[in-house]
Design an enzyme around this catalytic site. Structure first.
Site, PDB file in Angstrom:
ATOM      1  N   GLY A 246       0.811  -1.220   0.000  1.00  8.20           N
ATOM      2  CA  GLY A 246       0.000   0.000   0.000  1.00  8.20           C
ATOM      3  C   GLY A 246       0.839   1.262   0.000  1.00  8.20           C
ATOM      4  O   GLY A 246       0.563   2.192   0.757  1.00  8.20           O
ATOM      5  N   SER A 247       1.862   1.301  -0.856  1.00  6.98           N
ATOM      6  CA  SER A 247       2.716   2.488  -0.877  1.00  6.98           C
ATOM      7  C   SER A 247       1.920   3.721  -1.319  1.00  6.98           C
ATOM      8  O   SER A 247       2.148   4.822  -0.818  1.00  6.98           O
ATOM      9  CB  SER A 247       3.932   2.276  -1.779  1.00  6.98           C
TER      10      SER A 247
ATOM     11  N   ASP B 221      -6.702   0.635   3.072  1.00  4.66           N
ATOM     12  CA  ASP B 221      -5.269   0.849   3.270  1.00  4.66           C
ATOM     13  C   ASP B 221      -4.989   2.237   3.854  1.00  4.66           C
ATOM     14  O   ASP B 221      -4.038   2.429   4.610  1.00  4.66           O
ATOM     15  CB  ASP B 221      -4.489   0.611   1.959  1.00  4.66           C
TER      16      ASP B 221
END
Ligand code: MEV
Length: 321
Positions: free
Chosen positions: A109-110, A154
């Site tokens: 989940g960058s 996220d």
């Protein structure tokens, strides 16, 4: 000039992926791999971005052109800045530097972590008061502006941290009591395209609506059960629920041979249970293991072609340094 530094964690989906997009709950945990963003004001009416981890170095853009022709690696950053400026009627030159402790390939989940970090940093810089829920709403707009789909789970992990019960769009966000979570994480080596997988499931939903709804309903039951078992630290039952969730994700068509191999390897090594984590199609699998089975699960995952990632669950949410 004042410089603000913020870090936000990545995440691992524990239960409920895909079903969450259709209004069901999921359980997600924040991991101790973070994205760090620093932001300071400049007086040149440009936004300058250094994001070496995604190959963007020496990037500069006039404020009037924000949001146009953005390199892939920094779309969330730039749209995050644009959305913040629009909401708070601010305009200023900025220098932004982002650094990640993890590869954007892993599916941690960058995009959501960087969106949260930059939005929080801007809120600090411009003294804008944002509750966690307001921060979530603003970041969720950025996610939808860039990728069009996504439940936002996220973002919740990146903001609140810990382990969270989440319903799409942030309708329910509840922190769960769970200090330890004995996980082993195996990366398949294949980068998954989350939006493509969400769209693939949407096609399946359209053509097999009754079947898809039945699967989501069953996943929903598993997620509700998992919440109780997690809080009781009943790892045996939680592992069993992971296996059941994995079977349903296979029925949905989002698992792969590589994921299945790593899952089988972990199970053969004595894991309580194992499943893919996230959209499927690659990225990571997770296995719930006892202390005794950890080393052999890791070894078997490696032997089966996976890369064991040393991450810990239940990490802190967004932090201003
Ligand atoms: C992807 O990590 C999880 C999905 O449920 C998509 C989403 O919730 O945004 C497949």
């Amino acid at each position: 000039m004042k410089e603000i530094e913020v870090s936000a964690p990545g995440k691992l989906m524990l239960f409920g992926e895909h079903a969450v997009v259709y209004g069901h709950p999921c359980i997600v945990t924040a991991v101790d791999q973070r994205i760090n963003v620093s932001v300071k004001q400049t007086n040149n009416n440009r936004v300058e971005i250094e994001a070496p981890d995604v190959g963007v170095v020496g990037y500069t853009k006039a404020l009037s052109l924000l949001g146009e022709d953005i390199p892939k690696g920094i779309r969330f950053l730039e749209i995050g800045v644009r959305n913040f400026f629009e909401k708070f009627k601010e305009q200023s030159g900025l220098k932004i530097v982002s650094r990640s402790e993890f590869s954007s390939e892993f599916g941690f989940g960058s995009s959501s972590a960087v969106t949260v970090a930059v939005t929080k940093a801007l809120a600090e810089l411009f003294s804008a008061r944002l509750s966690n829920q307001e921060l979530f709403n603003l970041c969720y707009k950025t996610i939808l502006d860039v990728q069009g789909v996504g439940s936002g789970f996220d973002l919740a992990a990146a903001i609140w941290g810990g382990t969270i019960w989440f319903v799409a769009g942030g309708k329910e966000i509840t922190s769960l009591a769970c200090e330890e979570l004995p996980l082993v994480v195996g990366y398949t080596g294949i980068k998954a395209d989350t939006s493509a997988l969400v769209r693939q499931v949407a096609v399946f939903y359209k053509s097999h609506t009754a079947k898809a709804e039945e699967i989501f309903e069953k996943i929903s039951v598993i997620v509700r059960e998992a919440r109780s078992r997690l809080e009781e630290k009943d790892w045996q039952s939680l592992g069993q629920l992971m296996d059941e969730d994995q079977e349903l994700l296979e029925d949905l068509g989002v698992s792969t041979v590589e994921l299945a191999n790593l899952i089988t390897a972990a199970k053969d090594a004595g894991a309580y249970g194992a499943k893919l984590s996230g959209a499927g199609g690659g990225d990571c699998m997770i296995a719930l293991v006892s202390r005794e089975a950890k080393a052999s699960a890791e070894e078997e995952i490696s032997k089966s072609g996976g890369r064991v990632l040393n991450v810990y669950a239940n990490a802190k949410g967004v932090v201003v340094k």
